[in-house]
Design a protein around this motif. Sequence first.
Motif, PDB file in Angstrom:
ATOM      1  N   GLU A 103       0.821  -1.208   0.000  1.00 30.19           N
ATOM      2  CA  GLU A 103       0.000   0.000   0.000  1.00 30.19           C
ATOM      3  C   GLU A 103       0.860   1.265   0.000  1.00 30.19           C
ATOM      4  OE1 GLU A 103      -3.220  -0.420  -0.304  1.00 30.19           O
ATOM      5  OE2 GLU A 103      -2.877  -2.579  -0.206  1.00 30.19           O
ATOM      6  N   SER A 104       2.163   1.105  -0.180  1.00 33.14           N
ATOM      7  CA  SER A 104       3.076   2.239  -0.058  1.00 33.14           C
ATOM      8  C   SER A 104       3.035   3.140  -1.274  1.00 33.14           C
ATOM      9  CB  SER A 104       4.501   1.730   0.161  1.00 33.14           C
ATOM     10  OG  SER A 104       4.964   1.118  -1.029  1.00 33.14           O
ATOM     11  N   ALA A 105       3.633   4.314  -1.115  1.00 32.64           N
ATOM     12  CA  ALA A 105       3.680   5.287  -2.204  1.00 32.64           C
ATOM     13  C   ALA A 105       4.460   4.751  -3.392  1.00 32.64           C
ATOM     14  CB  ALA A 105       4.301   6.591  -1.704  1.00 32.64           C
ATOM     15  N   SER A 106       5.470   3.904  -3.124  1.00 31.36           N
ATOM     16  CA  SER A 106       6.271   3.361  -4.215  1.00 31.36           C
ATOM     17  C   SER A 106       5.427   2.509  -5.149  1.00 31.36           C
ATOM     18  CB  SER A 106       7.441   2.539  -3.656  1.00 31.36           C
ATOM     19  OG  SER A 106       6.974   1.442  -2.892  1.00 31.36           O
ATOM     20  N   VAL A 107       4.479   1.753  -4.594  1.00 31.75           N
ATOM     21  CA  VAL A 107       3.593   0.935  -5.418  1.00 31.75           C
ATOM     22  C   VAL A 107       2.662   1.824  -6.224  1.00 31.75           C
ATOM     23  CG1 VAL A 107       1.746  -0.780  -5.384  1.00 31.75           C
ATOM     24  CG2 VAL A 107       3.730  -1.055  -3.889  1.00 31.75           C
ATOM     25  N   LEU A 108       2.148   2.860  -5.593  1.00 29.82           N
ATOM     26  CA  LEU A 108       1.295   3.800  -6.317  1.00 29.82           C
ATOM     27  C   LEU A 108       2.061   4.427  -7.485  1.00 29.82           C
ATOM     28  CD1 LEU A 108      -0.525   5.610  -3.366  1.00 29.82           C
ATOM     29  CD2 LEU A 108      -1.517   3.986  -4.984  1.00 29.82           C
ATOM     30  N   GLU A 109       3.324   4.703  -7.266  1.00 28.24           N
ATOM     31  CA  GLU A 109       4.155   5.287  -8.324  1.00 28.24           C
ATOM     32  C   GLU A 109       4.339   4.295  -9.468  1.00 28.24           C
ATOM     33  OE1 GLU A 109       8.647   7.153  -8.933  1.00 28.24           O
ATOM     34  OE2 GLU A 109       7.844   6.835  -6.919  1.00 28.24           O
ATOM     35  N   LEU A 110       4.559   3.011  -9.117  1.00 30.98           N
ATOM     36  CA  LEU A 110       4.704   1.987 -10.153  1.00 30.98           C
ATOM     37  C   LEU A 110       3.421   1.845 -10.970  1.00 30.98           C
ATOM     38  CD1 LEU A 110       6.632  -0.857  -8.273  1.00 30.98           C
ATOM     39  CD2 LEU A 110       7.478   0.510 -10.173  1.00 30.98           C
ATOM     40  N   LEU A 111       2.291   1.850 -10.283  1.00 31.59           N
ATOM     41  CA  LEU A 111       1.010   1.735 -10.987  1.00 31.59           C
ATOM     42  C   LEU A 111       0.784   2.941 -11.894  1.00 31.59           C
ATOM     43  CD1 LEU A 111      -1.218   0.354  -8.089  1.00 31.59           C
ATOM     44  CD2 LEU A 111      -0.553  -0.866 -10.162  1.00 31.59           C
ATOM     45  N   HIS A 112       1.169   4.094 -11.430  1.00 34.56           N
ATOM     46  CA  HIS A 112       1.030   5.299 -12.248  1.00 34.56           C
ATOM     47  C   HIS A 112       1.931   5.206 -13.479  1.00 34.56           C
ATOM     48  CE1 HIS A 112       1.659   9.507 -13.505  1.00 34.56           C
ATOM     49  NE2 HIS A 112       0.397   9.662 -13.108  1.00 34.56           N
ATOM     50  N   THR A 113       3.142   4.696 -13.297  1.00 34.87           N
ATOM     51  CA  THR A 113       4.063   4.533 -14.418  1.00 34.87           C
ATOM     52  C   THR A 113       3.498   3.569 -15.447  1.00 34.87           C
ATOM     53  OG1 THR A 113       5.978   4.963 -13.005  1.00 34.87           O
ATOM     54  CG2 THR A 113       6.391   3.820 -15.084  1.00 34.87           C
ATOM     55  N   MET A 114       2.855   2.511 -14.961  1.00 33.69           N
ATOM     56  CA  MET A 114       2.261   1.532 -15.859  1.00 33.69           C
ATOM     57  C   MET A 114       1.119   2.140 -16.666  1.00 33.69           C
ATOM     58  SD  MET A 114       0.392  -2.041 -14.863  1.00 33.69           S
ATOM     59  CE  MET A 114      -1.020  -1.142 -14.196  1.00 33.69           C
ATOM     60  N   GLU A 115       0.316   2.964 -16.020  1.00 33.27           N
ATOM     61  CA  GLU A 115      -0.857   3.554 -16.673  1.00 33.27           C
ATOM     62  C   GLU A 115      -0.491   4.746 -17.549  1.00 33.27           C
ATOM     63  OE1 GLU A 115      -3.301   4.501 -13.379  1.00 33.27           O
ATOM     64  OE2 GLU A 115      -3.861   2.420 -12.955  1.00 33.27           O
ATOM     65  N   HIS A 116       0.592   5.446 -17.206  1.00 34.39           N
ATOM     66  CA  HIS A 116       0.998   6.637 -17.960  1.00 34.39           C
ATOM     67  C   HIS A 116       2.479   6.525 -18.325  1.00 34.39           C
ATOM     68  CE1 HIS A 116      -2.363   7.765 -15.255  1.00 34.39           C
ATOM     69  NE2 HIS A 116      -2.791   8.420 -16.312  1.00 34.39           N
ATOM     70  N   PRO A 117       2.811   5.561 -19.188  1.00 34.58           N
ATOM     71  CA  PRO A 117       4.227   5.300 -19.473  1.00 34.58           C
ATOM     72  C   PRO A 117       4.811   6.287 -20.469  1.00 34.58           C
ATOM     73  CG  PRO A 117       2.870   3.891 -20.816  1.00 34.58           C
ATOM     74  CD  PRO A 117       1.921   4.695 -19.965  1.00 34.58           C
ATOM     75  N   SER A 118       6.130   6.387 -20.424  1.00 39.91           N
ATOM     76  CA  SER A 118       6.820   7.153 -21.449  1.00 39.91           C
ATOM     77  C   SER A 118       7.100   6.275 -22.661  1.00 39.91           C
ATOM     78  CB  SER A 118       8.147   7.699 -20.891  1.00 39.91           C
ATOM     79  OG  SER A 118       8.949   6.646 -20.386  1.00 39.91           O
ATOM     80  N   SER A 119       7.020   4.950 -22.463  1.00 34.67           N
ATOM     81  CA  SER A 119       7.252   4.014 -23.557  1.00 34.67           C
ATOM     82  C   SER A 119       6.724   2.640 -23.172  1.00 34.67           C
ATOM     83  CB  SER A 119       8.748   3.908 -23.879  1.00 34.67           C
ATOM     84  OG  SER A 119       9.426   3.320 -22.793  1.00 34.67           O
ATOM     85  N   VAL A 120       6.560   1.767 -24.174  1.00 38.21           N
ATOM     86  CA  VAL A 120       6.177   0.383 -23.917  1.00 38.21           C
ATOM     87  C   VAL A 120       7.269  -0.311 -23.106  1.00 38.21           C
ATOM     88  CG1 VAL A 120       5.712  -1.858 -24.994  1.00 38.21           C
ATOM     89  CG2 VAL A 120       4.717   0.214 -25.966  1.00 38.21           C
ATOM     90  N   ASP A 121       8.513   0.024 -23.379  1.00 35.58           N
ATOM     91  CA  ASP A 121       9.632  -0.548 -22.642  1.00 35.58           C
ATOM     92  C   ASP A 121       9.454  -0.329 -21.133  1.00 35.58           C
ATOM     93  OD1 ASP A 121      10.565  -1.024 -25.135  1.00 35.58           O
ATOM     94  OD2 ASP A 121      12.196   0.430 -25.073  1.00 35.58           O
ATOM     95  N   LYS A 122       9.071   0.887 -20.782  1.00 41.17           N
ATOM     96  CA  LYS A 122       8.893   1.233 -19.376  1.00 41.17           C
ATOM     97  C   LYS A 122       7.761   0.422 -18.757  1.00 41.17           C
ATOM     98  CE  LYS A 122      10.086   3.958 -15.911  1.00 41.17           C
ATOM     99  NZ  LYS A 122      11.447   3.935 -15.346  1.00 41.17           N
ATOM    100  N   GLN A 123       6.715   0.186 -19.528  1.00 42.89           N
ATOM    101  CA  GLN A 123       5.597  -0.617 -19.030  1.00 42.89           C
ATOM    102  C   GLN A 123       6.038  -2.041 -18.742  1.00 42.89           C
ATOM    103  OE1 GLN A 123       2.798   0.353 -22.239  1.00 42.89           O
ATOM    104  NE2 GLN A 123       1.309   0.940 -20.685  1.00 42.89           N
ATOM    105  N   LEU A 124       6.832  -2.621 -19.631  1.00 45.41           N
ATOM    106  CA  LEU A 124       7.292  -3.996 -19.442  1.00 45.41           C
ATOM    107  C   LEU A 124       8.127  -4.125 -18.173  1.00 45.41           C
ATOM    108  CD1 LEU A 124       8.251  -4.897 -23.117  1.00 45.41           C
ATOM    109  CD2 LEU A 124       6.391  -5.896 -21.792  1.00 45.41           C
ATOM    110  N   ILE A 125       9.015  -3.174 -17.954  1.00 42.65           N
ATOM    111  CA  ILE A 125       9.849  -3.197 -16.753  1.00 42.65           C
ATOM    112  C   ILE A 125       8.989  -3.028 -15.507  1.00 42.65           C
ATOM    113  CG2 ILE A 125      11.654  -1.977 -15.484  1.00 42.65           C
ATOM    114  CD1 ILE A 125      12.910  -1.272 -18.185  1.00 42.65           C
ATOM    115  N   THR A 126       8.035  -2.118 -15.577  1.00 42.95           N
ATOM    116  CA  THR A 126       7.163  -1.858 -14.428  1.00 42.95           C
ATOM    117  C   THR A 126       6.328  -3.081 -14.080  1.00 42.95           C
ATOM    118  OG1 THR A 126       7.046   0.486 -15.018  1.00 42.95           O
ATOM    119  CG2 THR A 126       5.370  -0.348 -13.516  1.00 42.95           C
ATOM    120  N   LEU A 127       5.798  -3.760 -15.097  1.00 46.37           N
ATOM    121  CA  LEU A 127       5.023  -4.980 -14.860  1.00 46.37           C
ATOM    122  C   LEU A 127       5.895  -6.055 -14.223  1.00 46.37           C
ATOM    123  CD1 LEU A 127       2.896  -5.111 -18.125  1.00 46.37           C
ATOM    124  CD2 LEU A 127       1.987  -4.949 -15.806  1.00 46.37           C
TER     125      LEU A 127
END
Length: 299
Positions: A103-127
Amino acid sequence: MIIIKNPKHGNVVLMPQTIEHYESELTSLLSNERYDEAVDILRYLMGFSDVDSERRMEWEQLLAWLYMMYPELQQTSQLGIEDDARAEAELRKQLLGDKWSAESASVLELLHTMEHPSSVDKQLITLDKLAHVGGNQVIHGIRKWLVSREMHPLLQFKALQALKLAGDFEYISIIRSGSEILVNPSDCPLDSSEIPAGIEHIFQTIDHVCEVAEPMIGEFASQMQWDVIATSYGTSLYKAMSNVLNEQEAAVWASALHALLASHIYGGTQVEQIRELYEIVSYPIEEWMDVYQKCRVFL
């Protein structure tokens, strides 16, 4: 894809793209002189087994160079030698997030990165990171994102793997080619032991035929196996390949994939010669062409 099964990290799926993305991240860290983080990633990657020997050697050489240039980094990483279990937990906390702080802020940040990525590459790493965090927040976030719109099959597959690793085994509807398909993360293969027997049979057939006759095609086919699985997962094509039962069926699909790769690599192919290689000359050409056309989605 490279599927790495490691007794330390557990069953973890790393695609070639994911490894490349970690290496890209390494390049960025090194260029910004963030050497301690680079060492962490190198040690994390080297914890996996069955990695290509040449790539592993490159990682080892880079790590040795960092230790030589910055001896203090070796002292920091000594924790891994003295207490491997504690080092593994600390490294995973740094790279993938603390599993006990879902439930930490870091997880929220990861979820945000997944939903609003700068690239598909970033999404794959985040997942890949979220898969090891787990927790209801992660599962809910990935499911919400998956059903929101149609996306590349590779991202869908990676997300389903992440859900399975996070402990989610509920059916979910995803959009593929404009239509909804119902899939269950629990059926999504994570490593070679979970590949459907029919698909495994097809690629074993290619490997057997190409070992002497077409080694280059065999090598490309080996690298292609997980891309085929990711691209077709959840579709009728995946089901058809999974349900291959006998040698002739495997040879038909294998020869079709062989012809597809030959056309891609050489700019053309001799269909009858390939059918001879797989000993299916008597198989109806119209039915064979139908299989070949279905396989074209893979390239």
